[in-house]
Design a protein around this motif. Structure first.
Motif, PDB file in Angstrom:
ATOM      1  N   GLU A 139      32.121  57.427   9.592  1.00 42.46           N
ATOM      2  CA  GLU A 139      31.224  56.174   9.916  1.00 42.46           C
ATOM      3  C   GLU A 139      31.954  55.015  10.128  1.00 42.46           C
ATOM      4  OE1 GLU A 139      26.594  54.970   8.221  1.00 42.46           O
ATOM      5  OE2 GLU A 139      28.295  55.676   6.886  1.00 42.46           O
ATOM      6  N   ARG A 140      31.335  54.253  11.036  1.00 42.97           N
ATOM      7  CA  ARG A 140      31.941  52.864  11.175  1.00 42.97           C
ATOM      8  C   ARG A 140      30.861  51.748  11.181  1.00 42.97           C
ATOM      9  NH1 ARG A 140      33.496  55.894  16.009  1.00 42.97           N
ATOM     10  NH2 ARG A 140      31.015  56.180  16.420  1.00 42.97           N
ATOM     11  N   ILE A 141      31.111  51.013  10.076  1.00 41.27           N
ATOM     12  CA  ILE A 141      29.893  50.134   9.564  1.00 41.27           C
ATOM     13  C   ILE A 141      30.604  48.496   9.692  1.00 41.27           C
ATOM     14  CG2 ILE A 141      29.153  48.952   7.337  1.00 41.27           C
ATOM     15  CD1 ILE A 141      28.601  51.772   6.477  1.00 41.27           C
ATOM     16  N   VAL A 142      29.771  47.683  10.577  1.00 41.29           N
ATOM     17  CA  VAL A 142      29.860  46.382  10.708  1.00 41.29           C
ATOM     18  C   VAL A 142      29.179  45.588   9.567  1.00 41.29           C
ATOM     19  CG1 VAL A 142      29.551  44.306  12.252  1.00 41.29           C
ATOM     20  CG2 VAL A 142      30.782  46.546  13.001  1.00 41.29           C
ATOM     21  N   ILE A 143      29.906  44.655   8.867  1.00 41.95           N
ATOM     22  CA  ILE A 143      29.165  43.834   7.867  1.00 41.95           C
ATOM     23  C   ILE A 143      29.179  42.430   8.490  1.00 41.95           C
ATOM     24  CG2 ILE A 143      29.105  42.845   5.764  1.00 41.95           C
ATOM     25  CD1 ILE A 143      30.315  45.359   4.646  1.00 41.95           C
ATOM     26  N   CYS A 144      27.978  41.779   8.587  1.00 40.92           N
ATOM     27  CA  CYS A 144      27.939  40.380   8.912  1.00 40.92           C
ATOM     28  C   CYS A 144      27.022  39.555   8.276  1.00 40.92           C
ATOM     29  CB  CYS A 144      27.355  40.376  10.883  1.00 40.92           C
ATOM     30  SG  CYS A 144      25.723  40.988  10.864  1.00 40.92           S
ATOM     31  N   ARG A 198      26.236  51.543  12.048  1.00 40.52           N
ATOM     32  CA  ARG A 198      25.265  50.849  11.256  1.00 40.52           C
ATOM     33  C   ARG A 198      25.723  49.435  11.033  1.00 40.52           C
ATOM     34  NH1 ARG A 198      24.715  52.010   5.128  1.00 40.52           N
ATOM     35  NH2 ARG A 198      26.317  53.512   5.601  1.00 40.52           N
ATOM     36  N   VAL A 199      24.729  48.398  11.249  1.00 38.83           N
ATOM     37  CA  VAL A 199      25.180  47.164  11.040  1.00 38.83           C
ATOM     38  C   VAL A 199      24.474  46.615   9.871  1.00 38.83           C
ATOM     39  CG1 VAL A 199      25.138  44.745  11.946  1.00 38.83           C
ATOM     40  CG2 VAL A 199      25.397  46.731  13.523  1.00 38.83           C
ATOM     41  N   ILE A 200      25.126  46.009   8.988  1.00 43.63           N
ATOM     42  CA  ILE A 200      24.776  45.428   7.646  1.00 43.63           C
ATOM     43  C   ILE A 200      24.794  43.900   7.543  1.00 43.63           C
ATOM     44  CG2 ILE A 200      25.235  45.138   5.327  1.00 43.63           C
ATOM     45  CD1 ILE A 200      26.366  48.131   5.182  1.00 43.63           C
ATOM     46  N   PHE A 201      23.450  43.155   7.440  1.00 40.46           N
ATOM     47  CA  PHE A 201      23.552  41.889   7.097  1.00 40.46           C
ATOM     48  C   PHE A 201      23.328  41.445   5.706  1.00 40.46           C
ATOM     49  CE2 PHE A 201      20.904  37.834   6.824  1.00 40.46           C
ATOM     50  CZ  PHE A 201      21.665  37.249   7.636  1.00 40.46           C
ATOM     51  N   MET A 202      24.323  40.603   5.277  1.00 42.27           N
ATOM     52  CA  MET A 202      24.499  40.053   3.959  1.00 42.27           C
ATOM     53  C   MET A 202      24.067  38.501   3.920  1.00 42.27           C
ATOM     54  SD  MET A 202      27.621  41.720   1.981  1.00 42.27           S
ATOM     55  CE  MET A 202      27.054  41.218   0.368  1.00 42.27           C
ATOM     56  N   ASN A 203      23.335  38.045   2.969  1.00 44.59           N
ATOM     57  CA  ASN A 203      22.995  36.708   2.675  1.00 44.59           C
ATOM     58  C   ASN A 203      22.848  36.418   1.254  1.00 44.59           C
ATOM     59  OD1 ASN A 203      22.149  34.125   3.654  1.00 44.59           O
ATOM     60  ND2 ASN A 203      20.323  34.621   2.770  1.00 44.59           N
ATOM     61  N   ALA A 204      23.383  35.527   0.648  1.00 41.22           N
ATOM     62  CA  ALA A 204      23.683  35.038  -0.901  1.00 41.22           C
ATOM     63  C   ALA A 204      24.023  36.190  -1.552  1.00 41.22           C
ATOM     64  CB  ALA A 204      22.206  34.705  -1.036  1.00 41.22           C
ATOM     65  N   GLY A 205      24.973  36.989  -0.988  1.00 39.96           N
ATOM     66  CA  GLY A 205      25.361  37.983  -2.040  1.00 39.96           C
ATOM     67  C   GLY A 205      24.537  39.386  -2.020  1.00 39.96           C
ATOM     68  N   GLU A 235      19.612  43.354   5.210  1.00 45.27           N
ATOM     69  CA  GLU A 235      19.042  44.167   6.061  1.00 45.27           C
ATOM     70  C   GLU A 235      20.256  44.986   6.654  1.00 45.27           C
ATOM     71  OE1 GLU A 235      16.304  43.985  10.395  1.00 45.27           O
ATOM     72  OE2 GLU A 235      16.600  42.364   9.022  1.00 45.27           O
ATOM     73  N   GLN A 236      19.597  46.485   7.064  1.00 46.89           N
ATOM     74  CA  GLN A 236      20.735  47.234   7.880  1.00 46.89           C
ATOM     75  C   GLN A 236      20.024  48.135   8.855  1.00 46.89           C
ATOM     76  OE1 GLN A 236      22.875  50.058   5.257  1.00 46.89           O
ATOM     77  NE2 GLN A 236      21.490  49.242   3.437  1.00 46.89           N
ATOM     78  N   GLY A 237      20.658  48.594   9.675  1.00 45.96           N
ATOM     79  CA  GLY A 237      20.279  49.715  10.608  1.00 45.96           C
ATOM     80  C   GLY A 237      21.130  50.054  11.878  1.00 45.96           C
ATOM     81  N   LYS A 238      20.737  50.936  12.595  1.00 40.17           N
ATOM     82  CA  LYS A 238      21.567  51.112  13.638  1.00 40.17           C
ATOM     83  C   LYS A 238      21.689  49.908  14.860  1.00 40.17           C
ATOM     84  CE  LYS A 238      20.726  56.254  13.753  1.00 40.17           C
ATOM     85  NZ  LYS A 238      22.138  56.491  13.451  1.00 40.17           N
ATOM     86  N   PRO A 239      22.572  49.696  15.237  1.00 39.12           N
ATOM     87  CA  PRO A 239      22.816  48.438  16.099  1.00 39.12           C
ATOM     88  C   PRO A 239      21.809  48.245  17.222  1.00 39.12           C
ATOM     89  CG  PRO A 239      24.909  49.708  16.235  1.00 39.12           C
ATOM     90  CD  PRO A 239      23.872  50.470  15.626  1.00 39.12           C
ATOM     91  N   GLU A 240      21.153  49.241  17.848  1.00 38.52           N
ATOM     92  CA  GLU A 240      20.070  48.831  18.829  1.00 38.52           C
ATOM     93  C   GLU A 240      19.057  48.400  18.298  1.00 38.52           C
ATOM     94  OE1 GLU A 240      17.430  51.317  22.289  1.00 38.52           O
ATOM     95  OE2 GLU A 240      19.043  52.552  21.150  1.00 38.52           O
ATOM     96  N   GLU A 241      18.559  48.985  17.185  1.00 34.47           N
ATOM     97  CA  GLU A 241      17.554  48.392  16.236  1.00 34.47           C
ATOM     98  C   GLU A 241      17.771  47.211  15.550  1.00 34.47           C
ATOM     99  OE1 GLU A 241      13.327  48.540  14.948  1.00 34.47           O
ATOM    100  OE2 GLU A 241      14.481  49.826  16.587  1.00 34.47           O
ATOM    101  N   PHE A 242      18.825  46.842  15.329  1.00 34.76           N
ATOM    102  CA  PHE A 242      19.183  45.760  14.363  1.00 34.76           C
ATOM    103  C   PHE A 242      19.222  44.546  15.420  1.00 34.76           C
ATOM    104  CE2 PHE A 242      22.437  42.493  12.950  1.00 34.76           C
ATOM    105  CZ  PHE A 242      22.182  42.699  11.558  1.00 34.76           C
ATOM    106  N   PHE A 243      19.787  44.699  16.491  1.00 29.21           N
ATOM    107  CA  PHE A 243      19.808  43.489  17.388  1.00 29.21           C
ATOM    108  C   PHE A 243      18.484  43.377  18.265  1.00 29.21           C
ATOM    109  CE2 PHE A 243      24.350  44.426  16.892  1.00 29.21           C
ATOM    110  CZ  PHE A 243      24.876  43.302  16.578  1.00 29.21           C
TER     111      PHE A 243
END
Length: 246
Positions: free
Chosen positions: A32-37, A209-216, A220-228
């Motif tokens: 799996e390839r995961i991006v955390i932003c 999968r793209v994962i969005f973090m805020n304040a630790g 939110e997370q999801g497949k790139p197409e849905e995430f963006f």
């Protein structure tokens, strides 16, 4: 059947009284390839640094490649043998050639012979497209070349997972693409990857999968197409509206 390479359950971490991670849950499957932003200070880098215990978590469980991470240093060493990490700054040994930078890990940590380490190092320098730099020292290379050496050095350990902590943030803009191209090639080859990055074009093209973090926290997370195209959380929408302007 899926195979978990990283399993994070209810992980929290403090710096003194400041809680930098709060009840984080995450699994990373083999291949799996995961991006955390997320915004600065959201805990992204701290989280992935917990995956090889460069940072120690205080609550919860982290299992990497089947090995629990905790205070017993033997376990930490076993985990680090199987986790490659590429940092913002290249952390190469300045007194060693590119080739030796790539050879020392397998020789010192895994006990492989010098001949085998050399063969593997040359193979991965070829993989990142800089075999001609093998006998140079890091100071003789551009930033993009140094980062590709750092990637090759990690690959020489033949890790189960590669962690990237904002690997292009210290590079001049014209050097970013050569590093992202190398990472894209690794993804195409099936390498398990967790990348902290603001390179959203890379996330769109490569991530499962793209994962969005805020304040630790993972917000939110999801497949790139849905995430963006269809972010659900207001904080995610704000972040994307700001970062996609640039």
């Amino acid at each position: 059947m899926s195979e978990k390479i990283i399993d994070v359950r209810n992980v929290s971490k403090w710096y003194g009284a400041f809680r930098v991670l709060t009840d984080v849950n995450l699994t990373v499957e083999k291949g799996e390839r995961i991006v955390i932003c997320g915004p600065s200070g959201s805990g992204k880098s701290t989280l992935i640094r917990c995956f090889n215990r460069l940072e120690a978590h205080q609550e919860g469980d982290i299992v990497v490649n089947g090995i629990p991470l905790h205070d017993k240093m033997r376990n930490v060493g076993e985990v680090r043998k199987n986790v490659g990490m590429v940092f913002q700054h290249f952390n190469l040994f300045p007194h060693m050639t590119v080739l030796m930078n790539c050879m020392v890990g397998p020789m010192w940590i895994k006990g492989v012979s010098q001949a085998e380490a050399r063969k593997t190092a040359l193979q991965f320098l070829e993989r990142v497209r800089i075999p001609e730099q093998a006998d140079k020292y890091p100071v003789q290379l551009s930033g993009g070349q140094q980062q590709r050496v750092a990637i090759a050095r990690s690959l020489c350990m033949q890790p189960a997972v590669m962690l990237f902590d904002e690997p292009t943030s210290a590079l001049d803009p014209e050097m970013v693409s050569e590093v992202l191209d190398t990472m894209t090639g690794l993804a195409r080859d099936g390498m398990t990857m967790v990348c902290v990055t603001h390179e959203m074009a890379f996330a769109r093209a490569v991530a499962d999968r793209v994962i969005f973090m805020n304040a630790g926290q993972i917000v939110e997370q999801g497949k790139p197409e849905e995430f963006f195209k269809n972010p659900q959380h207001e904080r995610t929408k704000l972040f994307l509206s700001q970062i996609l302007k640039h």
